[in-house]
Design an enzyme around this catalytic site. Structure first.
Site, PDB file in Angstrom:
ATOM      1  N   HIS A  14       5.200   4.176  12.615  1.00  0.00           N
ATOM      2  CA  HIS A  14       5.319   4.128  11.156  1.00  0.00           C
ATOM      3  C   HIS A  14       6.382   5.148  10.754  1.00  0.00           C
ATOM      4  O   HIS A  14       6.165   6.358  10.912  1.00  0.00           O
ATOM      5  CB  HIS A  14       3.976   4.458  10.512  1.00  0.00           C
ATOM      6  CG  HIS A  14       3.973   4.450   9.024  1.00  0.00           C
ATOM      7  ND1 HIS A  14       3.514   3.380   8.284  1.00  0.00           N
ATOM      8  CD2 HIS A  14       4.375   5.384   8.126  1.00  0.00           C
ATOM      9  CE1 HIS A  14       3.621   3.649   6.998  1.00  0.00           C
ATOM     10  NE2 HIS A  14       4.157   4.869   6.873  1.00  0.00           N
ATOM     11  N   CYS A  31       4.559   9.598   0.619  1.00  0.00           N
ATOM     12  CA  CYS A  31       3.212  10.159   0.617  1.00  0.00           C
ATOM     13  C   CYS A  31       3.044  11.107  -0.564  1.00  0.00           C
ATOM     14  O   CYS A  31       3.853  12.030  -0.735  1.00  0.00           O
ATOM     15  CB  CYS A  31       2.955  10.909   1.925  1.00  0.00           C
ATOM     16  SG  CYS A  31       1.350  11.751   1.967  1.00  0.00           S
ATOM     17  N   HIS A  66       9.496   6.814   8.189  1.00  0.00           N
ATOM     18  CA  HIS A  66      10.117   7.019   6.881  1.00  0.00           C
ATOM     19  C   HIS A  66      11.574   7.407   7.107  1.00  0.00           C
ATOM     20  O   HIS A  66      11.976   7.719   8.233  1.00  0.00           O
ATOM     21  CB  HIS A  66       9.360   8.082   6.091  1.00  0.00           C
ATOM     22  CG  HIS A  66       8.029   7.608   5.583  1.00  0.00           C
ATOM     23  ND1 HIS A  66       7.753   7.444   4.253  1.00  0.00           N
ATOM     24  CD2 HIS A  66       6.902   7.232   6.246  1.00  0.00           C
ATOM     25  CE1 HIS A  66       6.515   7.001   4.101  1.00  0.00           C
ATOM     26  NE2 HIS A  66       5.980   6.862   5.312  1.00  0.00           N
ATOM     27  N   ASN A  77       9.492   4.363   3.098  1.00  0.00           N
ATOM     28  CA  ASN A  77       9.460   3.801   4.438  1.00  0.00           C
ATOM     29  C   ASN A  77      10.817   3.201   4.798  1.00  0.00           C
ATOM     30  O   ASN A  77      11.661   2.968   3.927  1.00  0.00           O
ATOM     31  CB  ASN A  77       8.413   2.683   4.501  1.00  0.00           C
ATOM     32  CG  ASN A  77       7.009   3.170   4.237  1.00  0.00           C
ATOM     33  OD1 ASN A  77       6.290   3.540   5.138  1.00  0.00           O
ATOM     34  ND2 ASN A  77       6.626   3.177   2.963  1.00  0.00           N
ATOM     35  N   ARG A  97       0.822  -1.206   0.000  1.00  0.00           N
ATOM     36  CA  ARG A  97       0.000   0.000   0.000  1.00  0.00           C
ATOM     37  C   ARG A  97       0.859   1.261   0.000  1.00  0.00           C
ATOM     38  O   ARG A  97       0.994   1.934  -1.004  1.00  0.00           O
ATOM     39  CB  ARG A  97      -0.949  -0.020   1.213  1.00  0.00           C
ATOM     40  CG  ARG A  97      -2.105   0.980   1.129  1.00  0.00           C
ATOM     41  CD  ARG A  97      -1.742   2.403   1.513  1.00  0.00           C
ATOM     42  NE  ARG A  97      -1.199   2.540   2.852  1.00  0.00           N
ATOM     43  CZ  ARG A  97      -0.759   3.690   3.357  1.00  0.00           C
ATOM     44  NH1 ARG A  97      -0.783   4.795   2.627  1.00  0.00           N
ATOM     45  NH2 ARG A  97      -0.245   3.743   4.578  1.00  0.00           N
ATOM     46  N   ASP A  98       1.470   1.559   1.112  1.00  0.00           N
ATOM     47  CA  ASP A  98       2.294   2.757   1.197  1.00  0.00           C
ATOM     48  C   ASP A  98       3.443   2.695   0.201  1.00  0.00           C
ATOM     49  O   ASP A  98       3.835   3.693  -0.390  1.00  0.00           O
ATOM     50  CB  ASP A  98       2.830   2.900   2.628  1.00  0.00           C
ATOM     51  CG  ASP A  98       3.293   4.311   2.949  1.00  0.00           C
ATOM     52  OD1 ASP A  98       3.388   5.127   2.021  1.00  0.00           O
ATOM     53  OD2 ASP A  98       3.558   4.586   4.115  1.00  0.00           O
TER      54      ASP A  98
END
Length: 311
Positions: A212, A245, A214, A254, A21-22
Site C-alpha cells: 500500500h 491519513c 503513497h 495514494n 475509503r482511503d
C-alpha cells in the site's frame, strides 16, 4: 506490448481500488449518492477488488460516517470482492452485520502513530487480531492485516524492521489470511521497500503480502515497479491519487490507479482494468470532492472522446 528481456514481469497483477475509503477519509463529507456514483464508475473500470468504506467512529472520520448506507448498496455489484477497514472488534461486528465479511485491520508499527490513529499502543492493537479474524472467519470472510508506517513514522522517524516483523508474525499466528505493508507517509524508496518485503516474506512464507503506497515524495510508482519485479501481485491504488491519513501530518494521497494501470498495461502486465474507464472514474472523483486531484495522467485527459491513451 513487447517485453524487455532484462525485466521479469508477471503476466498479471491484482489492483485493489481504495479510493472509496482511503481516498475519501480526509475529504469533507460528500453525499452518499455521490459516493455511489463514484463506486459505479470504479466498478465499470473492470477492477475486481474494492475497499468500499471503513467502519470506524464517525467522530474520528466523519467522511465515512455513512458506512452502513454504502454497504447496503454493494449487492448491486455481485462480481466484486468488497472489503472494509475496521479499527476494533466492534467495527468488525458492524461491518459483518452490514454485509461486508472481508475485513482489513491496520496496525501502526510505531506507538506514537498507533496512539494518534487508534488510541492504543502497537502491542494493544496487535493483541485483538485473533478476535477480529474470528469474526471474519465465522462470517465466511477473510482478514487482511495492514501494517501502517511500516517504513517511516511522522512522529518517531524510521521504523525498526523488527517492529514490523513482530506484528506480521503475531498476525499470522492469530489467524490473519493476508498481509499488507503500508508506506503511510510516502517516504520509502525501492531498496528500503524491498529489504522489508524480503524480511516479511521470510518470516511469513506462506502468506500473500501486498503493498500500500503513497506518493508524498514522488517515489510511489517506482516503489510499485520494484515490488512487482520482486513478485508482489497485490497492489493498492486510488483513482486520481485521492487519499491520505488524517493522523499522519504531511502525508499525500495514494498512488494513482490510472498511472499504475498505464505503466503496467504498457509493460505487458494485465490488470483487468480499462485505462479510459479508470480515468473517467478519476474525473468523477475529482468532481465529487470539488478540487483538482494530484494525478499527472488525469491532467492529460482532453475533452475529445477520440483521445488515445496509448499515444
Amino acid at each position: 506490448m513487447t517485453r524487455h528481456p532484462s525485466l521479469v514481469l508477471p503476466p498479471s497483477v491484482d489492483i485493489r481500488e481504495v479510493g472509496m475509503r482511503d481516498g475519501l477519509q480526509l475529504e469533507k463529507p460528500i453525499p452518499t449518492t455521490a459516493k455511489l456514483r463514484l463506486l459505479e464508475a470504479i466498478v465499470a473500470s473492470g477492477v475486481r477488488r474494492v475497499e468500499a468504506t471503513s467502519f470506524v467512529s464517525p467522530r474520528a472520520v466523519p467522511a465515512l460516517a455513512d458506512a452502513d448506507a454504502v454497504a447496503a448498496e454493494l449487492t448491486r455489484w455481485p462480481g466484486i470482492r468488497f472489503s472494509a477497514l475496521v479499527a476494533n472488534v466492534r467495527g468488525a461486528v458492524r461491518a459483518i452485520d452490514a454485509g461486508v465479511a472481508h475485513l482489513e485491520y491496520v496496525i501502526s508499527a510505531s506507538d506514537s502513530h498507533s496512539k494518534a490513529n487508534a488510541g492504543r499502543t502497537t502491542a494493544e492493537a496487535t493483541a485483538v487480531i485473533g478476535d477480529i479474524a474470528g469474526e471474519a472467519h465465522r462470517a465466511g470472510g477473510e482478514l487482511e492485516v495492514i501494517v501502517g508506517v511500516a517504513w517511516d513514522c511522522p512522529f518517531d522517524g524510521r521504523t525498526p524492521p523488527q517492529r514490523v516483523l513482530d506484528i506480521v508474525t503475531s498476525a499470522v499466528r492469530q489467524g490473519a489470511d493476508r498481509l499488507c505493508l503500508g508506506d503511510t507517509i510516502g517516504t520509502t524508496t525501492p531498496i528500503r521497500m524491498l529489504a522489508l518485503l524480503d524480511a516479511v516474506r521470510t518470516a511469513c512464507p506462506d502468506v500473500e503480502v501486498g503493498i500500500h503506497l503513497h506518493d508524498t515524495r514522488g517515489t510511489g510508482q517506482a516503489n510499485a515497479l520494484a515490488a512487482v519485479l520482486a513478485g508482489v501481485r497485490q497492489l493498492d491504488a486510488s483513482v486520481g491519487g485521492l487519499g491520505g491519513c488524517p493522523f499522519a501530518p504531511g502525508a499525500s494521497g495514494n498512488i494513482a490507479t490510472e498511472e499504475l494501470v498505464y505503466w503496467l498495461e504498457e509493460s505487458g502486465v494485465d490488470t483487468g482494468l480499462e485505462l479510459s474507464r479508470v480515468l473517467s472514474a478519476a474525473s468523477v472523483a475529482e468532481h465529487a470532492v470539488g478540487h483538482e486531484l494530484t494525478s499527472s495522467l488525469l491532467r492529460l485527459v482532453p475533452t475529445s472522446p477520440s483521445w488515445n491513451p496509448e499515444l
